[in-house]
Design a protein around this motif. Structure first.
Motif, PDB file in Angstrom:
ATOM      1  N   ALA A 297       0.830  -1.204   0.000  1.00 42.75           N
ATOM      2  CA  ALA A 297       0.000   0.000   0.000  1.00 42.75           C
ATOM      3  C   ALA A 297       0.865   1.253   0.000  1.00 42.75           C
ATOM      4  N   HIS A 298       0.308   2.336  -0.526  1.00 43.11           N
ATOM      5  CA  HIS A 298       1.000   3.625  -0.565  1.00 43.11           C
ATOM      6  C   HIS A 298       0.461   4.511   0.548  1.00 43.11           C
ATOM      7  N   LEU A 299       1.294   4.733   1.565  1.00 42.27           N
ATOM      8  CA  LEU A 299       0.882   5.515   2.729  1.00 42.27           C
ATOM      9  C   LEU A 299       1.862   6.656   2.992  1.00 42.27           C
ATOM     10  N   GLU A 300       2.501   7.132   1.944  1.00 35.50           N
ATOM     11  CA  GLU A 300       3.467   8.203   2.098  1.00 35.50           C
ATOM     12  C   GLU A 300       2.827   9.431   2.755  1.00 35.50           C
ATOM     13  N   GLU A 301       3.465   9.937   3.806  1.00 35.93           N
ATOM     14  CA  GLU A 301       3.037  11.124   4.528  1.00 35.93           C
ATOM     15  C   GLU A 301       1.637  10.997   5.127  1.00 35.93           C
ATOM     16  N   ALA A 302       1.124   9.782   5.226  1.00 33.56           N
ATOM     17  CA  ALA A 302      -0.186   9.572   5.855  1.00 33.56           C
ATOM     18  C   ALA A 302      -0.074   9.790   7.359  1.00 33.56           C
ATOM     19  N   ASP A 303      -1.152  10.249   7.958  1.00 33.44           N
ATOM     20  CA  ASP A 303      -1.173  10.458   9.410  1.00 33.44           C
ATOM     21  C   ASP A 303      -1.860   9.264  10.065  1.00 33.44           C
ATOM     22  N   LEU A 304      -1.056   8.418  10.714  1.00 34.65           N
ATOM     23  CA  LEU A 304      -1.550   7.206  11.373  1.00 34.65           C
ATOM     24  C   LEU A 304      -1.356   7.292  12.882  1.00 34.65           C
ATOM     25  N   SER A 305      -1.388   8.498  13.397  1.00 29.58           N
ATOM     26  CA  SER A 305      -1.192   8.692  14.833  1.00 29.58           C
ATOM     27  C   SER A 305      -2.278   7.962  15.628  1.00 29.58           C
ATOM     28  N   GLY A 306      -1.838   7.113  16.552  1.00 29.97           N
ATOM     29  CA  GLY A 306      -2.781   6.403  17.397  1.00 29.97           C
ATOM     30  C   GLY A 306      -3.590   5.329  16.689  1.00 29.97           C
ATOM     31  N   THR A 307      -3.266   5.079  15.432  1.00 37.05           N
ATOM     32  CA  THR A 307      -4.003   4.082  14.649  1.00 37.05           C
ATOM     33  C   THR A 307      -3.709   2.672  15.155  1.00 37.05           C
ATOM     34  N   HIS A 308      -4.721   1.822  15.075  1.00 39.75           N
ATOM     35  CA  HIS A 308      -4.576   0.428  15.486  1.00 39.75           C
ATOM     36  C   HIS A 308      -4.234  -0.436  14.267  1.00 39.75           C
ATOM     37  N   LEU A 309      -2.987  -0.879  14.236  1.00 42.56           N
ATOM     38  CA  LEU A 309      -2.495  -1.709  13.130  1.00 42.56           C
ATOM     39  C   LEU A 309      -2.001  -3.064  13.643  1.00 42.56           C
ATOM     40  N   GLU A 310      -2.565  -3.503  14.755  1.00 42.80           N
ATOM     41  CA  GLU A 310      -2.162  -4.795  15.311  1.00 42.80           C
ATOM     42  C   GLU A 310      -2.402  -5.922  14.307  1.00 42.80           C
ATOM     43  N   GLU A 311      -1.391  -6.760  14.170  1.00 42.32           N
ATOM     44  CA  GLU A 311      -1.457  -7.933  13.279  1.00 42.32           C
ATOM     45  C   GLU A 311      -1.737  -7.556  11.822  1.00 42.32           C
ATOM     46  N   THR A 312      -1.521  -6.298  11.477  1.00 47.89           N
ATOM     47  CA  THR A 312      -1.760  -5.836  10.105  1.00 47.89           C
ATOM     48  C   THR A 312      -0.635  -6.278   9.176  1.00 47.89           C
ATOM     49  N   TYR A 313      -0.986  -6.552   7.915  1.00 45.28           N
ATOM     50  CA  TYR A 313      -0.004  -6.937   6.897  1.00 45.28           C
ATOM     51  C   TYR A 313       0.407  -5.680   6.120  1.00 45.28           C
ATOM     52  N   LEU A 314       1.634  -5.234   6.380  1.00 42.41           N
ATOM     53  CA  LEU A 314       2.166  -4.048   5.712  1.00 42.41           C
ATOM     54  C   LEU A 314       3.406  -4.383   4.898  1.00 42.41           C
ATOM     55  N   ASN A 315       3.543  -5.624   4.496  1.00 43.45           N
ATOM     56  CA  ASN A 315       4.716  -6.054   3.734  1.00 43.45           C
ATOM     57  C   ASN A 315       4.873  -5.211   2.463  1.00 43.45           C
ATOM     58  N   GLY A 316       6.049  -4.646   2.308  1.00 46.71           N
ATOM     59  CA  GLY A 316       6.326  -3.879   1.082  1.00 46.71           C
ATOM     60  C   GLY A 316       5.599  -2.556   0.992  1.00 46.71           C
TER      61      GLY A 316
END
Length: 410
Positions: A297-316
């Motif tokens: 995924a493309h998340l450049e400069e995204a604001d993920l403050s306090g976001t819940h990404l537990e067990e998330t697949y962010l490969n690549g």
């Protein structure tokens, strides 16, 4: 003296010519007046004829026989195309007929049913009318609270129409134009919106279930608190700048979707598929993405403050310069992820897998549960800001690895 030389004869001829011209002019004026009078009579007759046709068509709408009602509906369409004065009143008559005869109140929780032919005929007419909202129409057509399940609205022009609270389950909106439409609290489960245009539409608290939104255009749309749960498909959808605050997108398919600059703060995306999605500059503050698929995924400069990404697949995934302050990344899969220049202050990385991750220039000060073992598996960390203790431990335990990690690659 010849006739041509006689002055009296010349004067007589001239006077005769003038008299003939005056008579001809008077005759032409009389003809013109008669023609104008005939036109006025014809226009008055046409006007009276249209009035009678309009009355007759409206009367037909109340007939018990379907074929007579359909005749009245199509007669009203013809009059609306012929008479500018009657266009808008006819549109209001037709929409009032739909509201009266296809109200969701007929059945409090309507089961999905087949649309009646007369209602479908009116919707087809509305979808092909000669004007639309802000393009010849100053007001919205009102279809709020209606039950239009399984309607065929392919390529229909429905710009600005008010469908608030309407039941649209199973309706086919493929390639339809719904720009600026009001769909607040509408039920659109299993509806088809492939390639539909919903730019700046109001979809606040909309209910979607197994809805197909493949390649749909939702730029600038308002989906705050929308319910897009259970197999909703937004593959390749355009949601640039869309408002999705507190929206329910659990299990939604958003593969390759365009969410650049979208507002997703507080949104629920648990188990959603966002592989190869475009989320550059998106606002995902405090969003729930537990177990979501964000591979590549493309998340450049995204604001993920306090976001819940537990067990998330962010490969690549590309999180370059993203804000991950206080983000929950426990158990997240971050193989080969690009975190260059990202802010991870106080982010929780407990059990996160950072094999071959790029964290050059990242700010990792105060990162929680970031272990020496995790750090030793990253690809690069040139210029990254780490706690002094962690740097010292890495250098002591893995001196060669430490040198290779801090060496800038070109």
């Amino acid at each position: 003296m010849t006739g041509l030389e006689n002055p009296y004869l010349s004067v007589t001829v001239a006077i005769s010519g003038i008299i003939i011209s005056i008579i001809a002019l008077h005759y032409n004026r009389k003809q013109t007046f008669a023609a104008e009078k005939s036109i006025n009579i014809a226009q008055e007759g046409l006007k009276n004829g249209l009035i009678e046709q309009l009355r007759g068509a409206v009367d037909q709408l109340g007939n018990e026989k379907l074929e007579i009602r359909l005749g009245g509906i199509y007669a009203l369409e013809r009059i609306s195309n012929e008479s500018e004065k009657d266009y808008w009143p006819i549109m209001e008559i037709l929409t009032a007929y739909v509201r009266e005869n296809s109200s969701a109140e007929i059945s409090e929780v309507p089961e999905v049913r087949k649309i009646s032919p007369d209602i479908q005929a009116i919707l087809t007419i509305i979808g092909r009318r000669k004007y639309s909202f802000h393009k010849g129409e100053d007001k919205r057509l009102e279809l709020q609270g209606t039950c239009l399940q399984n309607a065929d609205l392919i390529e229909a022009h429905l710009e600005g129409i008010n469908f608030e609270g309407a039941h649209l389950e199973g309706t086919n909106f493929e390639e339809a134009h719904l720009e600026g439409a009001k769909l607040k609290k509408a039920y659109i489960g299993e509806a088809k919106f492939k390639k539909a245009h919903l730019e700046k539409a109001n979809l606040i608290e909309v209910y979607m279930k197994k809805t197909s939104l493949v390649e749909v255009h939702l730029e600038g749309a308002h989906l705050n608190e929308a319910h897009l749960v259970e197999e909703t498909n937004l593959m390749n959808a355009h949601l640039e700048g869309a408002y999705l605050m507190n929206a329910h997108l659990e299990g939604t398919t958003l593969g390759k979707a365009h969410l650049e600059g979208a507002r997703l703060s507080g949104a629920h995306l648990e188990g959603a598929y966002l592989n190869e999605a475009y989320l550059e500059g998106a606002n995902l503050i405090n969003a729930h993405l537990e177990g979501a698929n964000l591979i590549n995924a493309h998340l450049e400069e995204a604001d993920l403050s306090g976001t819940h990404l537990e067990e998330t697949y962010l490969n690549g995934a590309n999180l370059e310069k993203a804000c991950l302050i206080e983000t929950h990344l426990e158990g997240a899969k971050l193989y080969g992820v690009n975190l260059e220049g990202a802010y991870l202050n106080e982010a929780n990385l407990k059990g996160a897998e950072l094999n071959d991750a790029h964290i050059d220039g990242a700010d990792l000060r105060g990162t929680l549960n970031f272990t020496l073992d995790q750090l030793s598996k990253v690809k690069t960390l040139y210029g990254a800001t780490l706690s002094e203790d962690l740097c010292r431990l890495l250098e002591e335990k893995y001196p060669e690895k430490y040198q290779s990690l801090i060496k800038k690659s070109y």
